[in-house]
Design a protein around this motif. Structure first.
Motif, PDB file in Angstrom:
ATOM      1  N   ASN A 174      35.972  31.693  26.760  1.00  0.00           N
ATOM      2  CA  ASN A 174      36.363  32.974  27.337  1.00  0.00           C
ATOM      3  C   ASN A 174      36.937  32.783  28.735  1.00  0.00           C
ATOM      4  N   LEU A 175      36.274  31.924  29.513  1.00  0.00           N
ATOM      5  CA  LEU A 175      36.700  31.694  30.892  1.00  0.00           C
ATOM      6  C   LEU A 175      38.112  31.140  30.928  1.00  0.00           C
ATOM      7  N   LYS A 176      38.384  30.168  30.051  1.00  0.00           N
ATOM      8  CA  LYS A 176      39.717  29.596  30.006  1.00  0.00           C
ATOM      9  C   LYS A 176      40.752  30.649  29.609  1.00  0.00           C
ATOM     10  N   THR A 177      40.414  31.443  28.613  1.00  0.00           N
ATOM     11  CA  THR A 177      41.326  32.491  28.146  1.00  0.00           C
ATOM     12  C   THR A 177      41.538  33.533  29.234  1.00  0.00           C
ATOM     13  N   ASN A 178      40.464  33.942  29.876  1.00  0.00           N
ATOM     14  CA  ASN A 178      40.543  34.923  30.962  1.00  0.00           C
ATOM     15  C   ASN A 178      41.503  34.463  32.056  1.00  0.00           C
ATOM     16  N   GLU A 179      41.257  33.250  32.521  1.00  0.00           N
ATOM     17  CA  GLU A 179      42.039  32.717  33.637  1.00  0.00           C
ATOM     18  C   GLU A 179      43.512  32.569  33.267  1.00  0.00           C
ATOM     19  N   LYS A 180      43.754  32.112  32.061  1.00  0.00           N
ATOM     20  CA  LYS A 180      45.129  31.902  31.612  1.00  0.00           C
ATOM     21  C   LYS A 180      45.899  33.214  31.570  1.00  0.00           C
ATOM     22  N   ILE A 181      45.301  34.243  30.965  1.00  0.00           N
ATOM     23  CA  ILE A 181      45.986  35.527  30.829  1.00  0.00           C
ATOM     24  C   ILE A 181      46.081  36.236  32.174  1.00  0.00           C
ATOM     25  N   ALA A 182      45.029  36.131  32.998  1.00  0.00           N
ATOM     26  CA  ALA A 182      45.067  36.747  34.331  1.00  0.00           C
ATOM     27  C   ALA A 182      46.200  36.151  35.158  1.00  0.00           C
ATOM     28  N   LYS A 183      46.372  34.849  35.073  1.00  0.00           N
ATOM     29  CA  LYS A 183      47.438  34.173  35.811  1.00  0.00           C
ATOM     30  C   LYS A 183      48.808  34.591  35.271  1.00  0.00           C
ATOM     31  N   GLN A 184      48.912  34.694  33.953  1.00  0.00           N
ATOM     32  CA  GLN A 184      50.182  35.068  33.328  1.00  0.00           C
ATOM     33  C   GLN A 184      50.666  36.433  33.788  1.00  0.00           C
ATOM     34  N   PHE A 185      49.727  37.385  33.928  1.00  0.00           N
ATOM     35  CA  PHE A 185      50.105  38.749  34.293  1.00  0.00           C
ATOM     36  C   PHE A 185      49.791  39.083  35.745  1.00  0.00           C
ATOM     37  N   ASP A 186      49.485  38.043  36.543  1.00  0.00           N
ATOM     38  CA  ASP A 186      49.282  38.194  37.977  1.00  0.00           C
ATOM     39  C   ASP A 186      48.223  39.252  38.296  1.00  0.00           C
ATOM     40  N   THR A 187      47.071  39.110  37.679  1.00  0.00           N
ATOM     41  CA  THR A 187      45.967  40.030  37.932  1.00  0.00           C
ATOM     42  C   THR A 187      44.663  39.230  37.934  1.00  0.00           C
ATOM     43  N   SER A 188      43.536  39.915  38.054  1.00  0.00           N
ATOM     44  CA  SER A 188      42.250  39.223  38.144  1.00  0.00           C
ATOM     45  C   SER A 188      41.599  39.072  36.770  1.00  0.00           C
ATOM     46  N   VAL A 189      40.666  38.135  36.692  1.00  0.00           N
ATOM     47  CA  VAL A 189      39.922  37.918  35.449  1.00  0.00           C
ATOM     48  C   VAL A 189      39.115  39.156  35.087  1.00  0.00           C
ATOM     49  N   SER A 190      38.496  39.786  36.092  1.00  0.00           N
ATOM     50  CA  SER A 190      37.690  40.982  35.824  1.00  0.00           C
ATOM     51  C   SER A 190      38.551  42.111  35.269  1.00  0.00           C
ATOM     52  N   THR A 191      39.794  42.211  35.734  1.00  0.00           N
ATOM     53  CA  THR A 191      40.700  43.236  35.205  1.00  0.00           C
ATOM     54  C   THR A 191      41.006  42.972  33.734  1.00  0.00           C
ATOM     55  N   ILE A 192      41.232  41.721  33.385  1.00  0.00           N
ATOM     56  CA  ILE A 192      41.510  41.362  31.994  1.00  0.00           C
ATOM     57  C   ILE A 192      40.327  41.712  31.108  1.00  0.00           C
ATOM     58  N   MET A 193      39.108  41.473  31.593  1.00  0.00           N
ATOM     59  CA  MET A 193      37.924  41.785  30.796  1.00  0.00           C
ATOM     60  C   MET A 193      37.757  43.289  30.617  1.00  0.00           C
ATOM     61  N   ARG A 194      38.067  44.066  31.674  1.00  0.00           N
ATOM     62  CA  ARG A 194      38.019  45.527  31.540  1.00  0.00           C
ATOM     63  C   ARG A 194      39.086  46.001  30.568  1.00  0.00           C
ATOM     64  N   ASP A 195      40.250  45.365  30.633  1.00  0.00           N
ATOM     65  CA  ASP A 195      41.333  45.699  29.694  1.00  0.00           C
ATOM     66  C   ASP A 195      40.903  45.425  28.251  1.00  0.00           C
ATOM     67  N   ALA A 196      40.174  44.324  28.063  1.00  0.00           N
ATOM     68  CA  ALA A 196      39.724  43.961  26.714  1.00  0.00           C
ATOM     69  C   ALA A 196      38.778  45.012  26.147  1.00  0.00           C
ATOM     70  N   ASP A 197      37.846  45.479  26.976  1.00  0.00           N
ATOM     71  CA  ASP A 197      36.927  46.530  26.529  1.00  0.00           C
ATOM     72  C   ASP A 197      37.680  47.835  26.269  1.00  0.00           C
ATOM     73  N   PHE A 198      38.650  48.138  27.127  1.00  0.00           N
ATOM     74  CA  PHE A 198      39.458  49.351  26.953  1.00  0.00           C
ATOM     75  C   PHE A 198      40.242  49.284  25.643  1.00  0.00           C
ATOM     76  N   ALA A 199      40.843  48.123  25.370  1.00  0.00           N
ATOM     77  CA  ALA A 199      41.618  47.944  24.145  1.00  0.00           C
ATOM     78  C   ALA A 199      40.729  48.049  22.912  1.00  0.00           C
ATOM     79  N   LYS A 200      39.558  47.407  22.971  1.00  0.00           N
ATOM     80  CA  LYS A 200      38.636  47.475  21.836  1.00  0.00           C
ATOM     81  C   LYS A 200      38.151  48.902  21.622  1.00  0.00           C
ATOM     82  N   GLY A 201      37.903  49.621  22.725  1.00  0.00           N
ATOM     83  CA  GLY A 201      37.493  51.018  22.601  1.00  0.00           C
ATOM     84  C   GLY A 201      38.562  51.862  21.924  1.00  0.00           C
TER      85      GLY A 201
END
Length: 296
Positions: free
Chosen positions: A168-195
């Motif tokens: 998860n950490l590797k995936t988080n960091e990779k996607i956060a870097k790709q979209f120029d945002t934070s890891v915590s934002t990506i995780m919140r986005d994931a919960d939002f998308a799943k919701g």
């Protein structure tokens, strides 16, 4: 000499001849092209006014951008709204671009990246797409198709849990870097998308209306809906039904209440502490600190 002049005249006529207008290339017949619902969900819907403006533009000015098709399956991966308008008005002035993908997951990843590269998506749509990007990437690495908070609870032992957290950490960091945002934002986005995906299982129209902004919904409420089990069996007709469907949080409230009580007791004792304080008082202080730390 006459033969030489004749050749010059022939070359000159070729050079001065006006080129024919280049027409869009129709690679496939429209009847061969399909729309797959499993892929169309990755295309953020347009508001009614946006669709009308696009329709007016395509009818009056022609279809400038090609319809992108998954070559091996003849399925549209970009241009769904344009395609609807093309069929509605029987437009002929359009082109098709074919792209090859090895699997449907690879196709979805491309679609998500493609949509995230567009400037006209809303904040909610961007959050949803980034979250889906994370979920899809995690799935391709062997994780479950759900936010990490749920996935971790479903793991069978500590070694599997640690492995999942590292991935998860590797995936988080990779996607956060790709979209120029934070890891915590990506995780919140994931919960939002799943919701939103859970909402879509119960009420696809409500999910669509939330994404286009037609229906206003608290983002935290949608995020909490990511934790709901068997959402397809729930009757969700409006946003107000989401809160009703969520499990009660009685335990959390009790812990918060007790923690506040312990904090107040500790604050009363602190002014009395000095080098002459008795051991039983210190024991009480340590016990309160321990209770607060555990959230009891």
């Amino acid at each position: 000499m006459a033969n030489f002049k004749s050749k010059i005249k022939t070359v000159d006529s070729v050079l001065t001849k006006k080129p024919k207008k280049k027409l869009p290339v129709l690679i496939k017949d429209s009847n061969d092209i399909e729309i797959l619902n499993e892929l169309q969900v990755f295309i953020p819907p347009l508001q009614e006014e946006e669709f009308k403006l696009l329709e007016k533009s395509l009818v009056e000015e022609g279809v400038r951008d090609p319809i992108v098709v998954w070559k091996e399956k003849n399925v549209i991966v970009d241009g769904h709204n344009r395609w609807d308008i093309i069929l509605k008005h029987s437009l002929k002035d359009y082109s098709i671009k074919e792209m090859s993908f090895d699997s449907i997951d690879e196709t979805k990843q491309w679609m998500l990246n493609n949509q995230l590269g567009k400037r006209n998506i809303t904040t909610a749509q961007r959050s949803y797409l980034r979250g889906m990007r994370y979920l899809m990437t995690k799935k391709s690495h062997g994780g479950n198709y759900m936010p990490s908070s749920q996935n971790e609870n479903s793991l069978k032992d500590d070694s599997e849990k640690a492995s999942s957290q590292n991935e998860n950490l590797k995936t988080n960091e990779k996607i956060a870097k790709q979209f120029d945002t934070s890891v915590s934002t990506i995780m919140r986005d994931a919960d939002f998308a799943k919701g939103l995906e859970n909402i879509g299982l119960s009420n696809p129209e409500l999910k669509r209306d939330i994404l286009i902004g037609k229906v206003k919904a608290n983002k935290g409420l949608i995020t909490d809906f990511a934790k709901v089990e068997n959402p397809e069996k729930m009757k969700v007709t409006s946003v107000s039904d989401l809160a009703v469907a969520l499990p009660a949080k009685k335990t959390t409230k009790t812990k918060t209440s007790n923690t506040t009580k312990f904090q107040k007791e500790l604050l009363k004792l602190i002014p009395k502490l000095n080098d002459k304080t008795k051991d039983d008082t210190w024991d009480k202080v340590y016990a309160l600190l321990d209770s607060i730390k555990k959230g009891e």
